[in-house]
Design a protein around this motif. Structure first.
Motif, PDB file in Angstrom:
ATOM      1  N   ILE A  12       7.061  79.938  52.116  1.00  0.00           N
ATOM      2  CA  ILE A  12       8.144  79.962  51.270  1.00  0.00           C
ATOM      3  C   ILE A  12       8.392  81.313  50.565  1.00  0.00           C
ATOM      4  CG2 ILE A  12       9.260  78.836  49.455  1.00  0.00           C
ATOM      5  CD1 ILE A  12       8.179  76.294  50.349  1.00  0.00           C
ATOM      6  N   TRP A  13       7.020  81.674  49.912  1.00  0.00           N
ATOM      7  CA  TRP A  13       7.187  82.954  49.383  1.00  0.00           C
ATOM      8  C   TRP A  13       7.344  84.085  50.263  1.00  0.00           C
ATOM      9  CZ3 TRP A  13       8.316  83.850  44.668  1.00  0.00           C
ATOM     10  CH2 TRP A  13       8.219  83.118  43.440  1.00  0.00           C
ATOM     11  N   THR A  14       6.647  84.153  51.379  1.00  0.00           N
ATOM     12  CA  THR A  14       7.230  85.469  52.211  1.00  0.00           C
ATOM     13  C   THR A  14       8.325  85.426  52.790  1.00  0.00           C
ATOM     14  OG1 THR A  14       4.680  85.320  52.842  1.00  0.00           O
ATOM     15  CG2 THR A  14       6.037  86.397  54.382  1.00  0.00           C
ATOM     16  N   ASN A  15       8.967  84.110  53.249  1.00  0.00           N
ATOM     17  CA  ASN A  15      10.077  84.078  53.892  1.00  0.00           C
ATOM     18  C   ASN A  15      11.237  84.525  52.976  1.00  0.00           C
ATOM     19  OD1 ASN A  15       8.774  83.512  56.166  1.00  0.00           O
ATOM     20  ND2 ASN A  15      10.133  82.206  56.966  1.00  0.00           N
ATOM     21  N   ALA A  16      11.029  83.905  51.563  1.00  0.00           N
ATOM     22  CA  ALA A  16      12.256  83.882  50.373  1.00  0.00           C
ATOM     23  C   ALA A  16      12.139  85.439  50.060  1.00  0.00           C
ATOM     24  CB  ALA A  16      11.581  83.099  49.378  1.00  0.00           C
ATOM     25  N   VAL A  17      11.166  86.126  49.938  1.00  0.00           N
ATOM     26  CA  VAL A  17      11.205  87.595  49.675  1.00  0.00           C
ATOM     27  C   VAL A  17      11.660  88.468  50.645  1.00  0.00           C
ATOM     28  CG1 VAL A  17       9.761  89.419  48.646  1.00  0.00           C
ATOM     29  CG2 VAL A  17       9.412  87.421  47.802  1.00  0.00           C
ATOM     30  N   THR A  18      11.108  88.467  51.910  1.00  0.00           N
ATOM     31  CA  THR A  18      11.339  89.123  52.994  1.00  0.00           C
ATOM     32  C   THR A  18      12.986  88.904  53.332  1.00  0.00           C
ATOM     33  OG1 THR A  18       9.377  89.097  53.697  1.00  0.00           O
ATOM     34  CG2 THR A  18      10.913  89.809  55.271  1.00  0.00           C
ATOM     35  N   GLY A  19      13.230  87.440  53.584  1.00  0.00           N
ATOM     36  CA  GLY A  19      14.702  87.188  53.928  1.00  0.00           C
ATOM     37  C   GLY A  19      15.772  87.743  52.691  1.00  0.00           C
ATOM     38  N   GLY A  20      15.312  87.832  51.484  1.00  0.00           N
ATOM     39  CA  GLY A  20      16.254  88.256  50.354  1.00  0.00           C
ATOM     40  C   GLY A  20      16.091  89.776  50.606  1.00  0.00           C
TER      41      GLY A  20
END
Length: 158
Positions: A116-124
């Motif tokens: 969740i953290w990796t995808n949220a930060v990278t996606g954002g």
């Protein structure tokens, strides 16, 4: 009835020089250079993040998703550098990829804190960079103004 141009190739079109100048202004700006580099880094991180954060075994669908989309974002970054005339018009797709990266763990139901953290930060970050690239395209507009396909008087005076 469709209007057929009398120009045999696009290089004969009178607006070619203006279009080239516009895209040279876009790519020569410091903002564009920074965005191109950050997009490349975001794509590379997205592609390798499952192995760095160690969720490649616990979330295989997100791993494949991140790898494919990371490569796509990296290709977009290279395209922004090598063919800006075509790629800056498609930079909205990078924003859409960013949104998908954010929601992918929830859609695939493979979530843990690392995913969740990796995808949220990278996606954002990918979403913001895509919007910034679109913003550069809109702010680096034509020097003359056009209305309804007709040139205004200010362009004829050049």
């Amino acid at each position: 009835m469709s209007e057929v141009s009398s120009y045999r190739t696009i290089s004969e079109h009178p607006d070619v020089a203006e279009m080239r100048e516009r895209y040279e202004r876009i790519t020569a700006s410091g903002q564009a250079i920074v965005i191109d580099g950050l997009v490349l880094l975001a794509g590379a991180w997205l592609a390798i993040s499952p192995w760095i954060v160690h969720f490649n075994m616990s979330a295989p669908s997100v791993t494949i998703n991140n790898l494919i989309l990371g490569v796509m974002v990296s290709v977009i970054a290279l395209g922004l550098t090598w063919a800006p005339a075509r790629m800056y018009r498609l930079s909205w797709a990078m924003a859409a990829i960013g949104v998908w990266v954010i929601i992918a763990p929830f859609v695939t139901r493979q979530w843990n804190a690392g995913v969740i953290w990796t995808n949220a930060v990278t996606g954002g970050l990918t979403l913001l960079l895509g919007l910034a690239a679109v913003g550069i395209l809109f702010t680096t507009g034509r020097t003359g103004t056009r209305t309804g396909g007709r040139t205004t008087g200010s362009e004829h005076q050049r």
